[in-house]
Design an enzyme around this catalytic site. Structure first.
Site, PDB file in Angstrom:
ATOM      1  N   LYS A 131      -0.764   7.760   4.183  1.00  0.00           N
ATOM      2  CA  LYS A 131      -1.012   6.318   4.234  1.00  0.00           C
ATOM      3  C   LYS A 131      -2.006   5.946   5.322  1.00  0.00           C
ATOM      4  CE  LYS A 131       3.615   5.283   2.781  1.00  0.00           C
ATOM      5  NZ  LYS A 131       4.717   4.362   3.041  1.00  0.00           N
ATOM      6  N   PRO A 173       0.819  -1.212   0.000  1.00  0.00           N
ATOM      7  CA  PRO A 173       0.000   0.000   0.000  1.00  0.00           C
ATOM      8  C   PRO A 173       0.852   1.262   0.000  1.00  0.00           C
ATOM      9  CG  PRO A 173      -0.506  -1.420   1.880  1.00  0.00           C
ATOM     10  CD  PRO A 173       0.753  -1.915   1.265  1.00  0.00           C
ATOM     11  N   GLU A 174       0.587   2.146  -0.943  1.00  0.00           N
ATOM     12  CA  GLU A 174       1.201   3.464  -0.923  1.00  0.00           C
ATOM     13  C   GLU A 174       0.051   4.452  -0.925  1.00  0.00           C
ATOM     14  OE1 GLU A 174       4.718   4.149  -2.903  1.00  0.00           O
ATOM     15  OE2 GLU A 174       5.276   2.054  -3.059  1.00  0.00           O
TER      16      GLU A 174
END
Ligand code: ZN
Length: 261
Positions: free
Chosen positions: A50, A2-3
């Site tokens: 994030k 995940p970015e």
């Protein structure tokens, strides 16, 4: 992995399902902080860097940070989950949907007056990012770094700017022709500014797609160790970098070293 772009996509999926709805069930086995009550209305779902935030009426916010492992899924009530139930870290059920957060290492709530993400830099995924925000990132880059800190590690520092993860780190440095092991102190302001604006451009270009593209053909260097550089044909290299030993990919020809290592 995940970015910032992934979290923004997750928020975009969750928002229409949850915003304005009433909580029918809330579960979070390891929650730190107060628990939103059943019957509370959900005001909004928001991505900040994030962090995925769920705002409840009355000022309570659920914060989930995905780090390397976390993800939010959306299911219909009774639908079979794609991950094991014991990995669930947060569950919000409304009339028509069940939103489940799996494997996120940070699950906590805070009240509006606490704001735990206030120390974070501007979010580079935002479409309304201004020149002043870019300036702030450049200033934070100077303020947050020590004299020996390398740009490849500093780009990941969410106090400088939010949204850049390990993939974009390598890609941004390639697009800007900057050696990842350059000390930030050796980069002029124009180059720092170019890194931030490039990161923002690449992140925003990938908000609506699951297949990340930073150069024609896909990714320029990330995950391409020993494969030929798409621009010059030199073999792409990879090395661990920074305190967290994150993998960094670069082309030694397109990103020549500027300072002694
Ligand atoms: Zn090259």
């Amino acid at each position: 992995m995940p970015e910032g772009d992934t979290i923004h996509r997750a928020a975009a999926r969750l928002r229409p399902a949850l915003a304005g709805q009433v909580v029918r069930r809330f579960e979070a086995p390891r929650l730190l902080g107060d628990r939103p009550k059943v019957g509370t209305r959900i005001d909004d779902v928001e991505a900040v860097g994030k962090h995925l935030l769920v705002h409840f009426e009355g000022g309570l916010t659920l914060q989930t940070h995905m780090r390397m492992t976390g993800s939010w899924h959306l299911y219909r009530p009774g639908e079979r989950w794609q991950k094991a139930a014991h990995l669930s870290r947060a569950l919000i059920e409304v009339d028509d949907w069940v939103a489940v957060c799996f494997a996120a290492p940070v699950v906590r709530t805070f009240h509006r007056n606490e704001d735990p993400v206030g120390h974070l830099g501007p979010d580079l995924c935002r479409s309304d990012l201004t020149d002043a925000d870019i300036d702030e990132c450049v200033e934070r880059m100077a303020a947050c770094t020590g004299p020996a800190d390398e740009i490849g590690a500093v780009l990941l520092d969410q106090r400088v700017a939010c949204g850049v993860g390990n993939v974009y780190k390598s890609e941004v440095l390639f697009v800007c022709g900057v050696d990842p092991f350059t000390r930030v102190a050796d980069l002029d302001v124009d180059t720092r500014r170019r890194l931030v604006t490039t990161a923002s451009r690449l992140l925003r270009a990938n908000l609506d797609t699951a297949q990340r593209t930073t150069v024609p053909g896909g990714l320029a260097v990330y995950g391409r160790n020993r494969q030929p550089c798409r621009r010059c044909g030199t073999a792409v290299r990879s090395r661990r970098q920074g305190e967290q030993a994150r993998s960094t990919y670069w082309c030694p020809t397109c990103q020549p070293a500027r300072s002694a290592r």
